[in-house]
Motif scaffolding. Structure first.
Motif, mmCIF file in Angstrom:
data_model
loop_
_atom_site.group_PDB
_atom_site.id
_atom_site.type_symbol
_atom_site.label_atom_id
_atom_site.label_comp_id
_atom_site.label_asym_id
_atom_site.label_seq_id
_atom_site.Cartn_x
_atom_site.Cartn_y
_atom_site.Cartn_z
ATOM 1 N N MET A 32 4.729 -5.988 -9.527
ATOM 2 C CA MET A 32 4.777 -4.959 -8.492
ATOM 3 C C MET A 32 3.370 -4.321 -9.080
ATOM 4 S SD MET A 32 8.483 -4.167 -6.334
ATOM 5 C CE MET A 32 7.434 -3.400 -5.374
ATOM 6 N N TYR A 33 2.752 -3.749 -8.047
ATOM 7 C CA TYR A 33 1.785 -2.577 -8.252
ATOM 8 C C TYR A 33 1.172 -2.010 -7.363
ATOM 9 C CZ TYR A 33 0.457 -8.146 -9.688
ATOM 10 O OH TYR A 33 0.367 -8.788 -10.668
ATOM 11 N N TRP A 34 0.150 -0.639 -7.727
ATOM 12 C CA TRP A 34 0.369 0.363 -6.808
ATOM 13 C C TRP A 34 -1.144 0.285 -7.094
ATOM 14 C CZ3 TRP A 34 1.950 2.998 -2.670
ATOM 15 C CH2 TRP A 34 3.781 3.007 -2.597
ATOM 16 N N TYR A 35 -1.893 0.399 -5.734
ATOM 17 C CA TYR A 35 -3.575 0.674 -5.853
ATOM 18 C C TYR A 35 -3.969 1.918 -5.112
ATOM 19 C CZ TYR A 35 -3.503 -4.933 -6.842
ATOM 20 O OH TYR A 35 -4.053 -5.402 -7.867
ATOM 21 N N GLN A 36 -5.056 2.273 -5.160
ATOM 22 C CA GLN A 36 -5.659 3.330 -4.654
ATOM 23 C C GLN A 36 -7.281 3.238 -3.727
ATOM 24 O OE1 GLN A 36 -6.310 7.443 -5.971
ATOM 25 N NE2 GLN A 36 -7.580 7.580 -4.808
ATOM 26 N N GLN A 37 -7.604 2.870 -2.512
ATOM 27 C CA GLN A 37 -8.391 2.648 -2.047
ATOM 28 C C GLN A 37 -9.298 3.212 -0.898
ATOM 29 O OE1 GLN A 37 -7.687 -0.902 1.216
ATOM 30 N NE2 GLN A 37 -9.905 -1.628 0.523
ATOM 31 N N ASP A 38 -10.018 4.009 -1.060
ATOM 32 C CA ASP A 38 -11.004 5.102 -0.312
ATOM 33 C C ASP A 38 -11.876 4.091 0.644
ATOM 34 O OD1 ASP A 38 -11.967 6.760 -2.768
ATOM 35 O OD2 ASP A 38 -10.191 7.192 -1.235
ATOM 36 N N PRO A 39 -12.043 4.542 1.768
ATOM 37 C CA PRO A 39 -12.593 3.593 2.996
ATOM 38 C C PRO A 39 -13.603 2.727 2.744
ATOM 39 C CG PRO A 39 -11.954 5.905 3.955
ATOM 40 C CD PRO A 39 -11.587 6.103 2.507
ATOM 41 N N GLY A 40 -13.619 2.038 2.736
ATOM 42 C CA GLY A 40 -14.766 0.345 2.190
ATOM 43 C C GLY A 40 -14.967 0.603 0.910
ATOM 44 N N MET A 41 -13.762 0.821 0.824
ATOM 45 C CA MET A 41 -14.009 1.039 -1.159
ATOM 46 C C MET A 41 -13.371 -0.313 -1.414
ATOM 47 S SD MET A 41 -17.138 2.913 -2.053
ATOM 48 C CE MET A 41 -16.498 3.170 -3.380
ATOM 49 N N GLU A 42 -13.788 -0.388 -2.645
ATOM 50 C CA GLU A 42 -12.905 -1.441 -3.690
ATOM 51 C C GLU A 42 -11.542 -1.147 -3.629
ATOM 52 O OE1 GLU A 42 -16.597 -1.790 -6.132
ATOM 53 O OE2 GLU A 42 -15.154 -2.396 -7.384
ATOM 54 N N LEU A 43 -10.598 -2.151 -4.314
ATOM 55 C CA LEU A 43 -9.037 -0.843 -5.082
ATOM 56 C C LEU A 43 -9.152 -1.019 -6.484
ATOM 57 C CD1 LEU A 43 -8.872 -3.220 -2.002
ATOM 58 C CD2 LEU A 43 -6.348 -3.583 -3.321
ATOM 59 N N HIS A 44 -8.529 -0.135 -6.497
ATOM 60 C CA HIS A 44 -8.161 0.507 -8.058
ATOM 61 C C HIS A 44 -7.006 0.351 -8.150
ATOM 62 C CE1 HIS A 44 -12.558 1.707 -8.530
ATOM 63 N NE2 HIS A 44 -12.416 2.676 -7.443
ATOM 64 N N LEU A 45 -6.633 -0.053 -9.372
ATOM 65 C CA LEU A 45 -5.472 0.255 -9.435
ATOM 66 C C LEU A 45 -4.659 0.947 -10.356
ATOM 67 C CD1 LEU A 45 -2.330 -2.379 -10.759
ATOM 68 C CD2 LEU A 45 -3.571 -2.388 -12.599
ATOM 69 N N ILE A 46 -3.544 1.551 -9.932
ATOM 70 C CA ILE A 46 -3.381 2.650 -10.994
ATOM 71 C C ILE A 46 -2.129 2.681 -11.613
ATOM 72 C CG2 ILE A 46 -4.458 4.789 -8.971
ATOM 73 C CD1 ILE A 46 -2.534 4.711 -7.810
#
Lengths: 114, 112
Positions: A32-46
């Protein structure tokens, strides 16, 4: 349709509050994974997890913590929310050992810290 | 001011036409590739995947082409419909590890 759920879908909170974002999947996936994504931006794995009692930090520095006590549940906690935490948080799961390389994503939690 | 991220590459196509969305991937060792569709305010939705031992894979109205020589991936959508309007991005993975590398995305706009 993927069987992965996130709650809440939207959250507006004040600075300094402690919050937990919930993620559950019913597919029995180990990873399982958590990502952070700002609008229109790439997914960043946290954060990610290989299975129960296994958690690791991802590529993006984060002030959040996670736990994995049960296979199906992977909550993310922010001890003290700040405006810089405003973003969309996406949970995902996969099971490559079972040949499921595909990541299934939840609907996301849109967090706004005021 | 506006975030740079809001200026995603945009592809505008007429309804009924075919769409081709491209992606350059970064790791020559990647052996698995996915195309995702993301509608506003929602999580990414799987469209189609392909493994590195294939050059082409077809789904319903979609085809993915993989060119390992130039590290290029494309998604073709046949007879584009208004419901196809979304941001599309590719992801690559090597051996089922935790690390999925995501592209920046292309916004597809379907014109009526």
């Amino acid at each position: 349709e993927a069987d992965i759920y996130q709650t809440p879908r939207y959250l507006v909170i004040g600075t300094g509050k402690k919050i937990t974002l919930e993620c559950s999947q019913t597919m029995g996936h180990d990873k399982m994974y958590w990502y952070q994504q700002d609008p229109g931006m790439e997914l960043h794995l946290i954060h990610y997890s290989y299975g129960v009692n296994s958690t690791e930090k991802g590529d993006l520095s984060s002030e959040s913590t996670v736990s994995r006590i049960r296979t199906e549940h992977f909550p993310l906690t922010l001890e003290s929310a700040r405006p810089s935490h405003t973003s969309q948080y996406l949970c995902a799961s996969s099971d490559p050992l079972a040949g499921v390389y595909e990541q299934y994503f939840g609907p996301g939690t849109r967090l706004t810290v005021t | 001011g506006e975030s740079v991220g809001l200026h995603l590459p945009t592809l505008s196509v007429q309804e009924g036409d075919n769409s081709i969305i491209n992606c350059a991937y970064s790791n020559s060792a990647s052996d698995y590739f996915i195309w995702y569709k993301q509608e506003s305010g929602k999580g990414p939705q799987f469209i189609i995947d392909i493994r590195s031992n294939m050059d082409k894979r077809q789904g319903q109205r979609v085809t993915v082409l993989l060119n390992k020589t130039v590290k290029h991936l494309s998604l073709q959508i046949a007879a584009t419909q208004p419901g196809d309007s979304a941001v599309y991005f590719c992801a690559e993975n090597n051996g089922g590890t935790y690390k999925y590398i995501f592209g920046t995305g292309t916004r597809l706009k379907v014109l009526a």
